[in-house]
Design a protein around this motif. Structure first.
Motif, short mmCIF file in Angstrom:
data_model
loop_
_atom_site.label_atom_id
_atom_site.label_comp_id
_atom_site.label_asym_id
_atom_site.label_seq_id
_atom_site.Cartn_x
_atom_site.Cartn_y
_atom_site.Cartn_z
N UNK A 157 0.86 -1.18 0.00
CA UNK A 157 0.00 0.00 0.00
C UNK A 157 0.89 1.23 0.00
N UNK A 158 0.91 1.96 -1.13
CA UNK A 158 1.77 3.13 -1.26
C UNK A 158 1.17 4.35 -0.58
N UNK A 159 -0.12 4.41 -0.51
CA UNK A 159 -0.84 5.50 0.13
C UNK A 159 -2.19 4.93 0.53
N UNK A 160 -3.01 5.72 1.16
CA UNK A 160 -4.31 5.21 1.60
C UNK A 160 -5.11 4.69 0.42
N UNK A 161 -5.35 3.39 0.40
CA UNK A 161 -6.13 2.71 -0.63
C UNK A 161 -5.52 2.85 -2.03
N UNK A 162 -4.22 3.09 -2.10
CA UNK A 162 -3.48 3.07 -3.36
C UNK A 162 -2.43 1.97 -3.24
N UNK A 163 -2.54 0.96 -4.09
CA UNK A 163 -1.70 -0.22 -3.99
C UNK A 163 -0.78 -0.32 -5.19
N UNK A 164 0.43 -0.84 -4.97
CA UNK A 164 1.41 -1.02 -6.04
C UNK A 164 1.78 -2.50 -6.13
N UNK A 165 1.65 -3.05 -7.33
CA UNK A 165 2.13 -4.40 -7.60
C UNK A 165 3.55 -4.26 -8.11
N UNK A 166 4.52 -4.80 -7.36
CA UNK A 166 5.93 -4.59 -7.65
C UNK A 166 6.54 -5.78 -8.38
N UNK A 167 7.69 -5.51 -9.04
CA UNK A 167 8.41 -6.56 -9.72
C UNK A 167 8.96 -6.08 -11.05
N UNK A 168 9.85 -6.89 -11.63
CA UNK A 168 10.33 -6.56 -12.97
C UNK A 168 9.27 -6.94 -13.99
N UNK A 169 9.52 -6.62 -15.26
CA UNK A 169 8.50 -6.83 -16.29
C UNK A 169 8.09 -8.30 -16.38
N UNK A 170 9.07 -9.21 -16.27
CA UNK A 170 8.73 -10.64 -16.36
C UNK A 170 7.84 -11.07 -15.20
N UNK A 171 8.16 -10.60 -13.99
CA UNK A 171 7.34 -10.96 -12.83
C UNK A 171 5.93 -10.40 -12.95
N UNK A 172 5.79 -9.20 -13.51
CA UNK A 172 4.47 -8.61 -13.67
C UNK A 172 3.66 -9.33 -14.74
N UNK A 173 4.33 -9.75 -15.81
CA UNK A 173 3.62 -10.55 -16.82
C UNK A 173 3.13 -11.86 -16.21
N UNK A 174 3.96 -12.45 -15.38
CA UNK A 174 3.57 -13.70 -14.73
C UNK A 174 2.36 -13.45 -13.82
N UNK A 175 2.35 -12.33 -13.14
CA UNK A 175 1.24 -11.99 -12.27
C UNK A 175 -0.06 -11.86 -13.06
N UNK A 176 0.00 -11.18 -14.18
CA UNK A 176 -1.19 -11.01 -15.01
C UNK A 176 -1.71 -12.36 -15.53
N UNK A 177 -0.77 -13.24 -15.87
CA UNK A 177 -1.15 -14.54 -16.42
C UNK A 177 -1.77 -15.47 -15.38
N UNK A 178 -1.36 -15.32 -14.13
CA UNK A 178 -1.77 -16.28 -13.10
C UNK A 178 -2.79 -15.72 -12.11
N UNK A 179 -3.12 -14.45 -12.21
CA UNK A 179 -4.05 -13.84 -11.25
C UNK A 179 -5.16 -13.09 -11.99
N UNK A 180 -6.03 -13.83 -12.71
CA UNK A 180 -7.09 -13.16 -13.47
C UNK A 180 -8.06 -12.40 -12.58
N UNK A 181 -8.13 -12.75 -11.29
CA UNK A 181 -9.04 -12.06 -10.39
C UNK A 181 -8.60 -10.66 -10.03
N UNK A 182 -7.44 -10.24 -10.55
CA UNK A 182 -6.96 -8.89 -10.26
C UNK A 182 -7.78 -7.82 -10.97
#
Length: 204
Positions: A157-182
């Protein structure tokens, strides 16, 4: 009265829904490009959540061949230009709005000041086009919060109710592929923002 409102309040509601929170990604997960399928004039369809996109009759978005977006309120000159660049991953399409894009969107001419978000961070919007209807799905802050509560250190949580998904580009692509509920699901019942491509007869 509706006819006199500024674009800024509903754009803020569309892109940074403060009631439910906002999810940013530390950086674009892939190289960004202009999707030619977005080029044209888009008219709002009824049924969307009015806190996300309360567009009225006669309002529209115009997207040129460089994916420069002009938003036009009925009877007024075009306002709020920004670039809508994105990428495709596993058959899913995303737009990535940088902080500069968002400043352009809100017509903020003040110099940028250091913030709590990484300078490279982007707001991702998932979208699809079917039968000349563009549907936009927003990221779910509730899912980001759930990840934090489950001990996922790649989300903070970077600020009140503002969230940051962290990681390099490959990790973020993996997140998108495996977490459709996002993201909200593509479903007219979800009241996602939906727009219809205008025919040539609707373009002056």
């Amino acid at each position: 009265m509706r006819g006199r409102r500024s674009f800024r309040p509903w754009l803020l509601a569309l892109l940074l829904p403060v009631v439910s929170g906002c999810v940013m990604f530390e950086r674009p997960p892939a190289e960004l490009a202009c999707d030619p399928a977005l080029v044209g004039r888009w008219l709002p369809l009824p049924g969307a959540d009015t806190e996300k996109m309360p567009l009225g009759a006669g309002d529209y978005a115009e997207i040129d061949a460089q994916c420069q977006v002009s938003l036009v309120e009925h009877g007024k000159p075009p306002r709020s230009k920004f670039r809508a660049l994105g990428f495709e991953l596993d058959g899913q399409r995303y737009l990535a709005l940088s902080q500069d894009d968002m400043r352009d969107l809100f017509e903020d001419t003040k110099p940028a000041t250091p913030g709590k978000l990484p300078a490279t961070s982007v707001l991702l919007l998932k979208y699809r086009i079917a039968d000349d209807v563009l549907e936009v799905a927003l990221p779910k802050a509730s899912r980001a919060l759930e990840s934090i509560q489950q001990g996922d250190r790649s989300v903070r949580e970077a600020d009140t109710m503002v969230y940051v998904v962290e990681g390099d580009a490959e990790a973020l692509r993996r997140r998108l592929a495996t977490d459709p509920g996002l993201f909200d699901p593509f479903d007219p019942a979800s009241r996602n923002p939906r727009l219809r491509r205008a025919g040539t007869e609707a373009t002056p």
